[in-house]
Structures are given as C-alpha cells and as structure tokens.
Design a protein around this motif. Structure first.
Motif, short mmCIF file in Angstrom:
data_model
loop_
_atom_site.label_atom_id
_atom_site.label_comp_id
_atom_site.label_asym_id
_atom_site.label_seq_id
_atom_site.Cartn_x
_atom_site.Cartn_y
_atom_site.Cartn_z
N GLY A 77 -7.59 4.35 -3.73
CA GLY A 77 -8.48 3.49 -2.96
C GLY A 77 -7.87 3.13 -1.64
N CYS A 78 -8.50 2.22 -0.95
CA CYS A 78 -8.07 1.82 0.38
C CYS A 78 -6.82 0.94 0.29
CB CYS A 78 -9.18 1.07 1.08
SG CYS A 78 -9.62 -0.44 0.22
N ALA A 79 -6.24 0.64 1.44
CA ALA A 79 -5.01 -0.16 1.48
C ALA A 79 -5.23 -1.52 0.85
CB ALA A 79 -4.56 -0.33 2.94
N ILE A 80 -6.42 -2.09 1.05
CA ILE A 80 -6.69 -3.43 0.53
C ILE A 80 -6.70 -3.41 -1.00
CG2 ILE A 80 -8.32 -5.37 0.55
CD1 ILE A 80 -6.91 -4.71 3.27
N ASP A 97 -13.39 3.64 -4.62
CA ASP A 97 -12.19 3.00 -5.16
C ASP A 97 -12.22 3.07 -6.68
OD1 ASP A 97 -11.36 2.35 -2.64
OD2 ASP A 97 -11.84 0.22 -2.77
N ASN A 123 0.83 -1.20 0.00
CA ASN A 123 0.00 0.00 0.00
C ASN A 123 0.87 1.25 0.00
OD1 ASN A 123 -2.36 1.71 0.42
ND2 ASN A 123 -1.68 1.89 2.54
N PRO A 161 -18.28 2.63 -6.93
CA PRO A 161 -18.75 3.99 -6.67
C PRO A 161 -19.12 4.25 -5.21
CG PRO A 161 -20.27 2.80 -8.14
CD PRO A 161 -19.06 1.94 -7.97
N LEU A 162 -19.61 3.25 -4.49
CA LEU A 162 -19.99 3.49 -3.10
C LEU A 162 -18.77 3.74 -2.23
CD1 LEU A 162 -22.83 0.84 -2.63
CD2 LEU A 162 -23.05 3.28 -3.10
N CYS A 163 -17.68 3.02 -2.52
CA CYS A 163 -16.42 3.19 -1.80
C CYS A 163 -15.67 4.41 -2.30
CB CYS A 163 -15.45 2.06 -2.10
SG CYS A 163 -15.80 0.53 -1.36
N ARG A 203 -15.06 -5.98 2.94
CA ARG A 203 -13.86 -5.54 2.24
C ARG A 203 -13.45 -6.47 1.09
NH1 ARG A 203 -11.24 -1.82 5.18
NH2 ARG A 203 -10.40 -1.27 3.14
#
Lengths: 421, 150
Positions: free
Chosen positions: B63-66, B41, B16, B37-39, B125
């Motif tokens: 986006g997120c780390a994942i 990412d 990440n 779209p909701l996230c 996730r």
C-alpha cells in the motif's frame, strides 16, 4: 497523393498549429485554481471537461425547453422530442452508423455493455459457450460478462498481452472454436493507452462467425470513430468522457441484431401495447429506452458531438501525439520512473510508477501542486496483476492540455522524489 | 493549504521504508485481512494473544506510505499491551485522524502515533491510515470477512 508542388507550397507557409489558447477558452474550468495553483487537469480518461457550448445547451434546455418526450401533443414536448431525436442523429453521423435507430441512448458505456450482456448475451449464451475478452478490459467490459457466464454456464476466454501492453493476436486467433459466441473488446485501454487493432480483430471474429462488442469509452475522445469501417456489431460510448454530460452514453448496434434482441428493461416508452395477456414491444431503439430518458443529457451529448465535429482533427491528433511523446520522454528521464504501457499504437495516456513510492502518495503530492492525475488500478485489476504492480499514477491528456502542463507534471514528480528522499 | 511536510514526516517516511513487525506469525491466534479495493491497499494483521495480552503482532501487505507507516507504527504501539489498551488506542487514533484539520492531537496518549495527525488535512487519505487499525480490530474481535475503510 501529395505532389512535389504541394510539398514545396506547404513548406513555404508556416505549418498550421492548433490554436490552444482559443480551445482552452472554450472550457471554463481550465481557468480555475486547485489548491491555490492553476488547475492542471490530467485525468481526462476518468472524465473530460465540458466546453461552454455543452454547458449552455444544458442550461437552455432546463430554462426554456424542458418537457417529456414522445408523448405530449403540446409544442414544448414536440420540441423536446425533436431535439432528443436530433441528438441521436448527430451521434449516428459522428460514428458513421447507417441508421439513427442503431443508436440507443443509455446511462453510460457501462450500461451499454450491460444491455448487450443481458439482452444479447442471455439469449444467445448456453452452458459450455465461450466469450472472448482481453486481459486489458476495464471492469465494465468484464464483470457484465462474468455475470452472464454465471447465469448461463458459459465461460470467459482471455486474450493475453505483452509486457508493453499489446494484445497477442496469434493467441487471440487460437481462442476461437465452435463454442465461441461473442468477443468483447476494448478499443483504447484506459490504464495503458493501447489502441487495439479493432478492425483487424473484428475481421478475425467475423471469419469465425462471431459478433464483436467494442468498448469505445476511451476511443471516441481521441479517434474518429467509424463503426461501419470497423464493422463491429456493437460499440459503447460514454458521454462524459467525450466532453458531454455525465449520466448519458450511447450504444451502437447493427439494426438486425438490435431488432432481434429481447428488451433489457421494461417500462414506459419501450412498448407497443400492454395487456395482461400479452405485451408487445416497440422497435429499437425505443425497445431499449424504458422510462423517461436523460433528455437533457442526450441533447447535451449532441452539443458535445457538434463541438468535436468542428475541431480540426488532423491537428488535434498531431497535438495529442506530441503531448504523449513529450510526456513519455520527460517522465522517462526522471530517475526511478518507469512508464507502464508502451504499445506502438497509443492514445495520449501516460501511466507510470516511481521506485519506492506508491501511486497514491504521488497523487497526493501532485494534488498539492494543482495537478489532477488518477492513481490506483484504474478499474483494470487484471492488467495490474498481469504486470505485477499494485497501482500506477496515470496522466491522461485531452486536446486542451499543453506542453507547459506536462512540464508542471514533471516538476511535480520531481517534488515527489524530493519529499521521499 | 494542507502541509505536505505534516503528512510525510520523517517518522512516516522511515516506517514506510523500513516497516517494523513486517512478518507473518506462523503461530498467530488471531488474523484478519483488510483491503481498500479502490486504492489497492491490502494488509493482513497477525496477532498472538495470550491472556488478553498481545504477545506478538505482525503485518504483511502492500500500500501507500501512509498505510504502511500506520501499520508499522500500530504494531510497535500495541505489542505487549492488553487488548483493552489496544482498543483504547484504536479509538484515540481514530478520533485523531478523523478530527477537523485544526484539532490538537493528543500526543501524550498516542505517543509516536501522533506522527499521523497530518492525515487530518488530507481527507482522501484518512482511510489509508485507518485500514491497519480496523484490520487489527477485526482480528481481535474475530471478524472473518476482509474489512475495508473505503
């Protein structure tokens, strides 16, 4: 006016404080665990929790009072009709509308806005006309207007905001011209917490002969609402955000406007007479309530309004202000945290970002601590784009939240930093 | 209770922080976009394919780390492989993250990708870990509409 005598008397006795323990006991879910930890519910802007009185009202309705309304000659139906119409009158008083028939029951604030967009919008907007919205609208007060603009050839004009999240009123005033037909404006921003100066902005619009639709989904849970004082033309309420059931909301509209508007949906309840040659419609609000409504939801919303009515609002507002100030200061003290939305007039919403950590990762780690926050764009993508951030983590407080829960949030964010090194 | 250390392993935090192959390929033969779209990412995957072999691969997005770590690990894993092998990895990865929380991860087939097995304990996730793979799959199969795992 406060006199010296009153001041000294107030000082002599302990200042009144909100009995939080008693209030929290009214909300059964607050005693539950989440991921094995006491639930710290800080997602009230998404939906609020329900007091026992609302839950009991719903149960009682289905156990002992259920019947369809406005049509049965039997006692049970008449009782249900009475309860439904009584709920309408409660909401009328709650928002200080002049008449009960200025309150239309709808599914949600979203439906209230869609109703106005499709009924009022489509009958009043023409190619080249303009609708003013703000950059901080929830998608629910933006997309319906885009749809109507697409259908009619009208276009949207956007009120900009400052980096702190305050609308630029000089720019707003400059947007008006002879083509302006409507202003659609959020009362309280769900992602930033900003309380917009709606009364002043309505006055500006009316000076230009333009009516105003206010999205009040986030207003009613935090502020006393007086639609006559605001002088807004339409006001949308969300039941589940103001401690009532999901699936119910209300639209306030000035009687003269509602009476002149065409129906939104067709069906039973909304007609006067139906013939193949010509169908005539009922008066508002029935004209806009086609089909069997969410009777239990409306009565449950009435119970929520009763609950709110009995709260000490001066203390509630002082408490929410204290929560917001405490959360803002505590979060800002964490290295790498930046608050998003720092308007001078704010409801108890603390949106924030943390250097090097995406909001979703914050949300997942907080969840492990039993803390519920919302992460993402909060259905306000234009706000995120304006501020140049993909997402925020948002803690939104209700009057039943406590300073201890703010402490839990802060400890949780420190844990996020620890995990991410 | 799900284990946070399982989810946020060092490998994931490292990928990440410094994602591999975070680049646009100007000469990409295949490209696709993925968006949740909701996230919020968002990812674009670029592939340079020669004779059904992934000669080069890169991604860009936020986006997120994942999702970022998943994209980084994915590009490292498929570079130099045939499209068949890449699709096999996609299926194995998909099975791993959607399996029940107690299912063993087939770390032999998945190699470093097994670091994302912890996602199984966090159902909300899974879509983050999957997005880069579905986007790669879309690029290889010529899907032009943005894909989503929500």
């Amino acid at each position: 006016m406060t006199t010296l005598h009153q001041v000294s008397r107030a000082k002599a006795s302990a200042p009144p404080v909100l009995d939080l323990r008693r209030i929290r006991a009214d909300f059964p879910i607050l005693g539950h665990l989440s991921n094995g930890k006491p639930l710290v519910y800080l997602d009230n802007a998404a939906t609020s929790q329900k007091p026992q009185s609302v839950i009991d009202t719903l149960t009682r309705y289905y156990q002992a009072e259920n019947a369809n309304i406005h049509r049965g000659v039997y006692e049970l139906s008449q009782h249900a009709t009475l309860a439904y119409e009584r709920a309408r009158a409660k909401i009328q008083r709650f928002i200080n509308a002049a008449e009960p028939h200025e309150v239309v029951f709808v599914r949600s604030a979203t439906e209230a806005i869609n109703l106005v967009a499709h009924s009022y919008g489509r009958s009043h907007l023409h190619a080249g006309d303009e609708v003013i919205v703000s950059v901080m609208e929830h998608h629910s007060n933006l997309v319906p207007w885009q749809l109507v603009c697409e259908a009619t050839g009208a276009r949207l004009r956007v009120i900009p905001m400052t980096d702190a999240g305050e609308l630029v009123l000089e720019e707003y005033e400059r947007l008006f011209n002879e083509k302006t037909k409507l202003v659609a404006l959020v009362h309280v921003s769900n992602s930033l917490g900003t309380i917009n100066p709606v009364k002043q902005m309505v006055e500006t619009a009316h000076t230009n002969g333009v009516p105003v639709m206010v999205d009040g989904a986030q207003g009613a849970p935090h502020l006393p609402i007086d639609v006559r004082d605001l002088d807004c033309d339409f006001y949308a309420l969300s039941g589940h955000k103001m401690f009532g059931p999901t699936g119910i909301g209300a639209l306030y509209g000035k009687a003269a406007l509602l009476d002149a508007m065409p129906p939104y949906q067709g069906g039973g309840e909304m007609i006067r007479s139906v013939r193949f040659e010509k169908t005539t419609y009922a008066q508002a609000p029935a004209k806009f309530e086609a089909g069997t409504p969410h009777i239990a939801g409306a009565i449950g919303l009435g119970a929520a309004v009763d609950y709110l009515h009995n709260l000490p609002w001066d203390l509630i507002q002082a408490h929410e202000y204290d929560l917001l100030t405490y959360a803002t200061e505590s979060l800002a003290a964490i290295p790498g945290v930046r608050l998003v939305g720092t308007a001078r007039e704010k409801a108890s919403v603390a949106s924030f970002v943390l250097d090097g950590v995406h909001a979703h990762d914050i949300g997942t780690i907080l969840d492990q601590e039993g803390i519920a926050v919302r992460t993402g764009h909060h259905c306000t993508q234009p706000v995120m784009e304006r501020l140049g951030i993909p997402a925020t983590a948002r803690a939104s407080f209700a009057f039943y939240n406590t300073r201890e829960e703010v402490d839990a949030l802060v400890a949780g964010v420190l844990k996020v930093r620890e995990v991410f090194g | 209770m799900a284990d946070l250390r399982e989810l946020y392993q060092q490998v994931i935090l490292d990928h990440n922080r410094s994602p591999r192959n975070y680049k646009r390929l100007p000469d990409a033969s295949h490209t696709a976009e993925g968006t949740n779209p909701l996230c919020g990412d968002e990812i674009t995957v670029y592939v340079l394919l020669e004779d059904d072999v992934i000669k080069d691969v890169g991604f860009q997005g936020s986006g997120c780390a994942i999702s970022q770590a998943s994209a980084s690990l994915m590009t490292s894993a498929v570079k130099g492989r045939g499209t068949d092998e890449a699709e096999q990895l996609f299926r194995a990865f998909h099975d791993m993250v959607t399996a029940g929380p107690d299912a063993p991860a087939d770390s032999k087939a998945l190699g470093k990708l097994a670091a994302l097995a912890g996602v199984r304990q966090f159902p909300a996730r899974v879509k983050c870990a999957n997005l880069p793979w579905h986007t790669l799959h879309a690029a290889l199969t010529g899907v032009h509409e943005p894909v989503s795992t929500e």
